[in-house]
Scaffold this motif. Sequence first.
Motif, PDB file in Angstrom:
ATOM      1  N   LYS A 159       0.827  -1.199   0.000  1.00 55.43           N
ATOM      2  CA  LYS A 159       0.000   0.000   0.000  1.00 55.43           C
ATOM      3  C   LYS A 159       0.864   1.253   0.000  1.00 55.43           C
ATOM      4  CE  LYS A 159      -3.693   2.257   2.674  1.00 55.43           C
ATOM      5  NZ  LYS A 159      -4.756   2.217   1.646  1.00 55.43           N
ATOM      6  N   ARG A 160       1.927   1.208   0.790  1.00 57.39           N
ATOM      7  CA  ARG A 160       2.793   2.366   0.953  1.00 57.39           C
ATOM      8  C   ARG A 160       3.556   2.687  -0.320  1.00 57.39           C
ATOM      9  NH1 ARG A 160       6.808   2.990   6.127  1.00 57.39           N
ATOM     10  NH2 ARG A 160       7.315   5.203   5.874  1.00 57.39           N
ATOM     11  N   THR A 161       4.047   1.672  -0.995  1.00 60.60           N
ATOM     12  CA  THR A 161       4.909   1.896  -2.155  1.00 60.60           C
ATOM     13  C   THR A 161       4.126   2.138  -3.441  1.00 60.60           C
ATOM     14  OG1 THR A 161       5.057  -0.492  -2.550  1.00 60.60           O
ATOM     15  CG2 THR A 161       6.758   0.523  -1.186  1.00 60.60           C
ATOM     16  N   ASN A 162       2.845   1.823  -3.452  1.00 61.57           N
ATOM     17  CA  ASN A 162       2.048   2.038  -4.658  1.00 61.57           C
ATOM     18  C   ASN A 162       1.803   3.526  -4.843  1.00 61.57           C
ATOM     19  OD1 ASN A 162       0.247   1.862  -6.809  1.00 61.57           O
ATOM     20  ND2 ASN A 162      -0.617  -0.042  -6.031  1.00 61.57           N
ATOM     21  N   ILE A 163       1.916   3.980  -6.067  1.00 59.03           N
ATOM     22  CA  ILE A 163       1.726   5.391  -6.334  1.00 59.03           C
ATOM     23  C   ILE A 163       0.269   5.799  -6.175  1.00 59.03           C
ATOM     24  CG2 ILE A 163       1.374   5.075  -8.810  1.00 59.03           C
ATOM     25  CD1 ILE A 163       3.206   8.004  -7.101  1.00 59.03           C
ATOM     26  N   GLY A 164      -0.671   4.864  -6.321  1.00 61.42           N
ATOM     27  CA  GLY A 164      -2.092   5.178  -6.216  1.00 61.42           C
ATOM     28  C   GLY A 164      -2.711   4.579  -4.965  1.00 61.42           C
ATOM     29  N   PHE A 165      -4.034   4.759  -4.834  1.00 58.48           N
ATOM     30  CA  PHE A 165      -4.765   4.177  -3.720  1.00 58.48           C
ATOM     31  C   PHE A 165      -4.973   2.689  -3.983  1.00 58.48           C
ATOM     32  CE2 PHE A 165      -5.855   8.621  -3.320  1.00 58.48           C
ATOM     33  CZ  PHE A 165      -5.913   8.825  -1.948  1.00 58.48           C
ATOM     34  N   TYR A 683      -0.974   3.874 -24.508  1.00 61.33           N
ATOM     35  CA  TYR A 683      -0.871   4.775 -23.363  1.00 61.33           C
ATOM     36  C   TYR A 683       0.523   5.370 -23.282  1.00 61.33           C
ATOM     37  CZ  TYR A 683       2.030   1.604 -20.611  1.00 61.33           C
ATOM     38  OH  TYR A 683       3.080   0.841 -20.157  1.00 61.33           O
ATOM     39  N   ALA A 684       0.598   6.466 -22.557  1.00 61.87           N
ATOM     40  CA  ALA A 684       1.879   7.088 -22.224  1.00 61.87           C
ATOM     41  C   ALA A 684       1.724   7.767 -20.869  1.00 61.87           C
ATOM     42  CB  ALA A 684       2.288   8.100 -23.289  1.00 61.87           C
ATOM     43  N   MET A 685       2.767   7.687 -20.047  1.00 62.19           N
ATOM     44  CA  MET A 685       2.717   8.353 -18.747  1.00 62.19           C
ATOM     45  C   MET A 685       4.135   8.679 -18.308  1.00 62.19           C
ATOM     46  SD  MET A 685       1.685   5.244 -16.170  1.00 62.19           S
ATOM     47  CE  MET A 685       2.851   3.941 -15.721  1.00 62.19           C
ATOM     48  N   ALA A 686       4.224   9.523 -17.305  1.00 60.14           N
ATOM     49  CA  ALA A 686       5.522   9.962 -16.811  1.00 60.14           C
ATOM     50  C   ALA A 686       5.508   9.989 -15.292  1.00 60.14           C
ATOM     51  CB  ALA A 686       5.861  11.347 -17.360  1.00 60.14           C
ATOM     52  N   ASP A 687       6.677   9.720 -14.696  1.00 60.92           N
ATOM     53  CA  ASP A 687       6.850   9.789 -13.251  1.00 60.92           C
ATOM     54  C   ASP A 687       7.757  10.972 -12.921  1.00 60.92           C
ATOM     55  OD1 ASP A 687       5.408   7.450 -12.220  1.00 60.92           O
ATOM     56  OD2 ASP A 687       6.859   6.318 -13.408  1.00 60.92           O
ATOM     57  N   PHE A 688       7.323  11.748 -11.947  1.00 62.40           N
ATOM     58  CA  PHE A 688       8.091  12.908 -11.493  1.00 62.40           C
ATOM     59  C   PHE A 688       8.403  12.728 -10.010  1.00 62.40           C
ATOM     60  CE2 PHE A 688       5.476  14.239 -15.003  1.00 62.40           C
ATOM     61  CZ  PHE A 688       6.292  15.055 -15.762  1.00 62.40           C
ATOM     62  N   ALA A 689       9.559  13.207  -9.593  1.00 64.77           N
ATOM     63  CA  ALA A 689       9.935  13.190  -8.186  1.00 64.77           C
ATOM     64  C   ALA A 689      10.721  14.451  -7.881  1.00 64.77           C
ATOM     65  CB  ALA A 689      10.767  11.955  -7.853  1.00 64.77           C
ATOM     66  N   PHE A 690      10.285  15.187  -6.871  1.00 64.40           N
ATOM     67  CA  PHE A 690      10.946  16.431  -6.513  1.00 64.40           C
ATOM     68  C   PHE A 690      10.572  16.767  -5.072  1.00 64.40           C
ATOM     69  CE2 PHE A 690       6.976  17.100  -8.746  1.00 64.40           C
ATOM     70  CZ  PHE A 690       6.266  17.926  -7.875  1.00 64.40           C
ATOM     71  N   ASP A 691      11.253  17.728  -4.532  1.00 63.57           N
ATOM     72  CA  ASP A 691      10.996  18.164  -3.165  1.00 63.57           C
ATOM     73  C   ASP A 691      10.377  19.551  -3.184  1.00 63.57           C
ATOM     74  OD1 ASP A 691      12.110  15.841  -2.250  1.00 63.57           O
ATOM     75  OD2 ASP A 691      14.091  16.716  -1.889  1.00 63.57           O
ATOM     76  N   ILE A 692       9.347  19.735  -2.382  1.00 63.68           N
ATOM     77  CA  ILE A 692       8.790  21.058  -2.129  1.00 63.68           C
ATOM     78  C   ILE A 692       9.192  21.409  -0.703  1.00 63.68           C
ATOM     79  CG2 ILE A 692       6.706  22.455  -1.981  1.00 63.68           C
ATOM     80  CD1 ILE A 692       5.396  20.631  -3.985  1.00 63.68           C
ATOM     81  N   GLY A 693      10.217  22.222  -0.572  1.00 67.16           N
ATOM     82  CA  GLY A 693      10.795  22.436   0.740  1.00 67.16           C
ATOM     83  C   GLY A 693      11.439  21.148   1.216  1.00 67.16           C
ATOM     84  N   VAL A 695       9.521  18.466   1.752  1.00 66.26           N
ATOM     85  CA  VAL A 695       8.482  17.458   1.490  1.00 66.26           C
ATOM     86  C   VAL A 695       8.774  16.773   0.166  1.00 66.26           C
ATOM     87  CG1 VAL A 695       6.026  17.048   1.093  1.00 66.26           C
ATOM     88  CG2 VAL A 695       6.752  18.739   2.790  1.00 66.26           C
ATOM     89  N   PRO A 696       9.118  15.462   0.179  1.00 67.45           N
ATOM     90  CA  PRO A 696       9.301  14.715  -1.071  1.00 67.45           C
ATOM     91  C   PRO A 696       7.941  14.470  -1.738  1.00 67.45           C
ATOM     92  CG  PRO A 696      10.362  13.622   0.797  1.00 67.45           C
ATOM     93  CD  PRO A 696       9.452  14.651   1.353  1.00 67.45           C
ATOM     94  N   VAL A 697       7.874  14.717  -3.020  1.00 67.55           N
ATOM     95  CA  VAL A 697       6.635  14.564  -3.781  1.00 67.55           C
ATOM     96  C   VAL A 697       6.896  13.660  -4.975  1.00 67.55           C
ATOM     97  CG1 VAL A 697       4.843  15.745  -5.111  1.00 67.55           C
ATOM     98  CG2 VAL A 697       5.808  16.845  -3.075  1.00 67.55           C
ATOM     99  N   THR A 698       5.992  12.738  -5.224  1.00 67.74           N
ATOM    100  CA  THR A 698       6.049  11.909  -6.431  1.00 67.74           C
ATOM    101  C   THR A 698       4.734  12.049  -7.170  1.00 67.74           C
ATOM    102  OG1 THR A 698       5.229   9.937  -5.318  1.00 67.74           O
ATOM    103  CG2 THR A 698       7.608  10.247  -5.364  1.00 67.74           C
ATOM    104  N   ILE A 699       4.808  12.097  -8.480  1.00 67.62           N
ATOM    105  CA  ILE A 699       3.615  12.264  -9.321  1.00 67.62           C
ATOM    106  C   ILE A 699       3.700  11.287 -10.477  1.00 67.62           C
ATOM    107  CG2 ILE A 699       2.435  13.806 -10.937  1.00 67.62           C
ATOM    108  CD1 ILE A 699       3.096  16.116  -9.131  1.00 67.62           C
TER     109      ILE A 699
END
Length: 1018
Positions: A159-165, A683-693, A695-699
């Motif tokens: 659950k934790r490592t999955n990008i979605g619910f 299909y096509a998709m992209a993964d993004f990872a960056f920090d906001i302050g 806070v690590p964010v993945t999209i």
Amino acid sequence: MRRTLFLSIALALQATATTAAAEPTRVSAEAIASQPLDRALNALSRQTGLQFVYNTQTAGNPRTPAVPAGLSADAALGRLLAGTGLRYRYLNETTVTIESDAVGTEPSSGMVTPMAVAGTDAAPLQAAATVEGVNPQNLETIQVTGSYSRSLEQAVDLKRTNIGFSDSIVATDVADFPEQNLAEALQRVPGVTIERSKGLGTKVNVRGLPSEYTMVSINDLATASGSGGRDVEFDMFASEIIQQVTVQKSPTAADEEGGIAGSVKISTARPFDYNERKLVVSAEAAHNSISEKVDPRFAFLAADTWGDWGGLVSYSQSKRTNRTDSTSGINFRPMSRFLSASGTRGTQAQAVLARDAGVNIVNRNNTDETNLVVFQDKVGDRVYLNEQDKWGATASLQYKPSSSFSLTFDAMLGGYDATEDEYDAAAYSASSRSTLDTIHEYDATTLSEYGMVVLRDVSYTATQHEMLSKERINKTDYSQYSVAMDWKGQDWYVDAMAGYSGAEKTSDYSNLKHVAYAPSRTRWTGRSGETVPSTPGGFDMYNASDKYLFEAYETTLEKVDDDKYAAQVNVTRMLDLAFLPALRDIKFGGRYTDRSKQRQYGELKITGPLAGSSAWVNTRTMADSPLQSIGDIVPGGAYTIKDLDWQQISNGYARSAFRYDGFYTPFDAGQFYQVDEKVMSLYAMADFAFDIGHVPVTINAGARYVDTKVNSFGYHPIQRPDGSTGYTDTPVSKDGSYDDLLPSFNMTAELSQGLLLRAAASKVMMRPALTDIAYKRTASWGSYRFTDGNPELKPTYAKQWEVGLEKYLDNGALFAASYFRKNIDGVVINSLTGVVEDVAVYNANGTLNGIFDFDVYQPVNAKGSYQVDGVELVAQLPLGMFTPVLEGFGINANYTMLDSSLAGESDLGIRTPMPGLSEKTWNFTAYYENDRFDARVSYNHKDEYVESIGYDMYPIWRDAYGQMDVSIGYRITDNIKVSLKGINLTNEITSGYTMDPSFPTMYEASGRRISLGLRADF
């Protein structure tokens, strides 16, 4: 004393890491949130198949930052160890050391200090120690094998490592609980409820939506089903051969369509999930409290690897004999049944209503009036005996010369044979010969808001008393084969799959019907209904076999063939762009599916000893056949619902005596249909990872384009000038097509250590049922109506979003809460779509009855949208975190609440939830376990819901239902475990009502089930 921690996952039949976890390319869309190093390495090990070795004294256990989605194992390790003063080093293709940048092993020495091992199996310890120069005697080990708490931790990691619910259950939770099939295992997943039939879970509802709104796949291949729709009959799958199930509630563009309710992704085991030879055998015997039968169950798994090759086979077989006692069929029937009848039947009903109930019917043919006065349709006392023989097998052959390449062949086979005997003593109040005699009690207040009057207690002039011996024989064979290739380069990942999924289902039904007409009095009782004699001319319907005359031995035969071929390829390109460092990877791919479903159906009545003979009709009585007491005809003794006993003809005798030599049920050409469906998606998709302050964010963001073409054909009915009916000489076909773009967005942000904010939005679809697409026409000559299929149906779509918070603690605890909304468009309803003018209708003697205009009804996509809002809460809590006294105790609970504007179709304008949708569901499990003993108590609850809408007017509700299950296990040796399990220990009753609980429709008891089992792991 130097303390070295040895973390392991012993993968057994009922405690394994997921197949997906063993495939290195499947980590690309996942992320590991901030957590201690040992937990992070264990999670990464399950995803990549790598084993990690490190010195805990030197390395410590620092917290590691979040790992962005879509990284390779090397990139993930680099991110994990950044800023910790640690480095990693490959010792071989599958073993990696974690060591200090300043203190480590010289490459030439080949020696390291004692290390902790994080890996996918405990067994490689000695081998790893030898390679590393580790003295095993210096290691203090903690080993967890077949642990329920460990399976919960694995599910939390997923659950934790999955990008979605998503929510998952792994093998221990799938097969080591007292479930009878896969559907019952899934009921413990948050947001998942099941539909029960006669004590057995049959269909799965995700977040309260109907089962046909759920997408089901096995090893990434959408599953064929023998049903007429797209829903999967989960009762045919043995839970023992399943290793992991993930319910994906927010899709990515790479997921096949996604499903409006969600996607159920089932995985079976592969040989390289294990680092040593594995053999698991289990056996079980289960006792049903009503039938008093003992049923066997057996399963085994064997896996081994040799060099670059590995093989695995698993097999499960079980028998189930379950008896259900029930009162049922007590539904509303509109008074138009009597009032619209010609002659004295209609006028007498009108007069009795005015005399006894004060109801004055102005126009007997006005259904707006007559549908508001209701009476009991039928009261039946029924005994069901359901016997099932189920088997399932998996096989996997895997070629894996390195950690970067694998080629796997997977096979899954199974058979599900079910024979159900039903013995029914019923009083059909709405007999075509009958009408009202006396109304003893009526109710004009309970449903007064709808203007309805309910006749509670009525005497009828000529009730049709029925003795029915019914037999249903269903046989389903399913098979699935696939070949999967996974390749990982430095910057490229490629995985591809080609496969076939097929199901063949045959249903053989028969009904031996004897009837007797006589006056009777039928009324509601506290929990069901009853029929008693009325005078003059009444009789005891349960003890008058000589009065029941043979009417017919009815037979039907149905065969459904469902075949699906699929091929797909997924390509991932890892990126490290100076001008856009947040972009970690892009992924693209395509999938092609070709599906064909064919249905044949026929029916025939036997009325005499030879074909075409009617010698038995109204001459042969039930007493002319051997009779058995209901307490003897099925195992288990007397009828348990009421103090009743009656005699009937067994189905075994009926099949041998009433089916003459050479008899068979022919298929009816007019009932044939075939649907061919071809789908191309890109299909096509992209993964993004960056920090906001800080806070690590993945999209993850992308879109899927789906193009579908449908061809459907069947035969249309015609009526010939001689009055006979037939069908067109050749099939009538029609094409349909649709395409759409399905975007998706998923995001996680770690607000603080272990606190994740998760959000998702997407557009998803669910294709219409194949029975609705099928271009066949059925005719109702008396009603001047045609009913057509509609190949031009479009899918039902949903635009959905969800936001939630998840708190992960170091000891495996989890607290999660989310809010979701779905706006659903294009719900399929039946509607008047046209008129066929000047249709000639002939009488049976060939004379022209007249020329009429026929209405055409078809399933169509309804205009407008409906909204579903929901809240989902999850808590997993090891109680040892509070005090050592509670070490080994824990709870696992979830709660789902829905608020829906979806309305059932009621011709009376009664607003109801969509059939099958329950507003509140919850599951609660309390457990305790230590090295030798484990115990679990689980209670699952589903609130009341609308089961169906009788005559498209009267909502029929299923009462709230809660069931307690218990499992107790004791490990006799390290390899042998004995278990005692109980299903429905509190012997809960299934019940329902029409519109108000004071009008019960059913009261059904299926008993409790106790089993004793033994499992051996080698």
